[in-house]
Design a protein around this motif. Structure first.
Motif, PDB file in Angstrom:
ATOM      1  N   LEU A   9       1.026  -1.241   0.011  1.00 19.47           N
ATOM      2  CA  LEU A   9       0.315  -0.142  -0.121  1.00 19.47           C
ATOM      3  C   LEU A   9       1.049   1.557   0.246  1.00 19.47           C
ATOM      4  O   LEU A   9       0.869   2.553   0.276  1.00 19.47           O
ATOM      5  CB  LEU A   9      -0.809  -0.273   1.102  1.00 19.47           C
ATOM      6  N   GLY A  10       2.527   0.688  -0.011  1.00 19.56           N
ATOM      7  CA  GLY A  10       2.942   2.305   0.251  1.00 19.56           C
ATOM      8  C   GLY A  10       4.016   2.353  -0.653  1.00 19.56           C
ATOM      9  O   GLY A  10       4.394   3.598  -0.935  1.00 19.56           O
ATOM     10  N   HIS A  11       3.591   1.654  -2.064  1.00 17.73           N
ATOM     11  CA  HIS A  11       3.526   2.216  -3.795  1.00 17.73           C
ATOM     12  C   HIS A  11       2.540   3.191  -3.775  1.00 17.73           C
ATOM     13  O   HIS A  11       1.619   3.431  -4.200  1.00 17.73           O
ATOM     14  CB  HIS A  11       4.065   1.046  -4.325  1.00 17.73           C
ATOM     15  N   LYS A  12       3.420   4.077  -4.646  1.00 19.65           N
ATOM     16  CA  LYS A  12       2.992   5.522  -5.198  1.00 19.65           C
ATOM     17  C   LYS A  12       2.744   5.114  -6.909  1.00 19.65           C
ATOM     18  O   LYS A  12       3.255   3.853  -7.725  1.00 19.65           O
ATOM     19  CB  LYS A  12       3.720   6.718  -5.725  1.00 19.65           C
ATOM     20  N   VAL A  13       1.902   4.950  -7.269  1.00 19.06           N
ATOM     21  CA  VAL A  13       0.648   4.709  -8.311  1.00 19.06           C
ATOM     22  C   VAL A  13       0.620   5.642  -8.635  1.00 19.06           C
ATOM     23  O   VAL A  13      -1.127   6.841  -8.212  1.00 19.06           O
ATOM     24  CB  VAL A  13      -0.477   3.705  -8.069  1.00 19.06           C
ATOM     25  N   SER A  14       0.218   6.419 -10.478  1.00 23.33           N
ATOM     26  CA  SER A  14      -0.432   7.659 -10.589  1.00 23.33           C
ATOM     27  C   SER A  14      -1.512   6.945 -11.490  1.00 23.33           C
ATOM     28  O   SER A  14      -2.511   5.583 -11.512  1.00 23.33           O
ATOM     29  CB  SER A  14       0.661   7.552 -12.100  1.00 23.33           C
ATOM     30  N   VAL A  15      -2.601   8.050 -11.667  1.00 19.48           N
ATOM     31  CA  VAL A  15      -4.124   7.922 -12.030  1.00 19.48           C
ATOM     32  C   VAL A  15      -3.889   7.323 -13.202  1.00 19.48           C
ATOM     33  O   VAL A  15      -5.085   6.492 -13.203  1.00 19.48           O
ATOM     34  CB  VAL A  15      -4.443   9.880 -12.093  1.00 19.48           C
ATOM     35  N   MET A  18      -3.782   3.749 -12.614  1.00 15.82           N
ATOM     36  CA  MET A  18      -5.583   3.225 -11.677  1.00 15.82           C
ATOM     37  C   MET A  18      -6.390   3.391 -13.172  1.00 15.82           C
ATOM     38  O   MET A  18      -6.774   2.154 -13.221  1.00 15.82           O
ATOM     39  CB  MET A  18      -5.200   4.432 -10.846  1.00 15.82           C
ATOM     40  N   ILE A  19      -6.389   3.670 -13.787  1.00 15.99           N
ATOM     41  CA  ILE A  19      -7.571   3.983 -15.348  1.00 15.99           C
ATOM     42  C   ILE A  19      -6.951   3.376 -15.453  1.00 15.99           C
ATOM     43  O   ILE A  19      -7.653   2.569 -16.792  1.00 15.99           O
ATOM     44  CB  ILE A  19      -7.668   5.490 -15.921  1.00 15.99           C
ATOM     45  N   GLU A  20      -5.818   2.700 -16.364  1.00 14.42           N
ATOM     46  CA  GLU A  20      -5.528   1.885 -17.337  1.00 14.42           C
ATOM     47  C   GLU A  20      -5.608   0.468 -16.636  1.00 14.42           C
ATOM     48  O   GLU A  20      -5.933  -0.721 -17.693  1.00 14.42           O
ATOM     49  CB  GLU A  20      -4.169   1.534 -17.412  1.00 14.42           C
TER      50      GLU A  20
END
Length: 85
Positions: A9-15, A18-20
């Motif tokens: 849960l600490g990983h940064k994920v771009s928007v 997430m949409i892809e």
């Protein structure tokens, strides 16, 4: 176990990612929905008859879309959406 969850849960994920991911997950869901709609046209007809009162012009397309999107409910809970017949 707790550290493993925190690390994930600490990983940064771009928007965009997430949409892809959501779009790739939607493809098999919609393909299964189209297959269910193809093999169970009685669900489409039942929903269409209910929609004919409010939307006489587009009831068939909305019923098809509703069947494709709500296929788990129509398959696994037939007591909630009985098909007349």
């Amino acid at each position: 176990m707790k550290q493993w969850v925190r690390r994930i849960l600490g990983h940064k994920v771009s928007v965009e990612t997430m949409i892809e991911t959501a779009m790739w997950l939607a493809v098999p869901y919609l393909v299964i929905g189209m297959t269910v709609a193809f093999f169970h046209p009685e669900h489409i007809r039942a929903i269409e008859t209910q929609l004919q009162v409010q939307l006489p012009a587009g009831a068939n397309l909305i019923a098809l879309g509703e069947t494709i999107v709500l296929w788990p409910v129509l398959l696994f809970a037939p007591a909630l959406c009985p098909v007349p017949g």
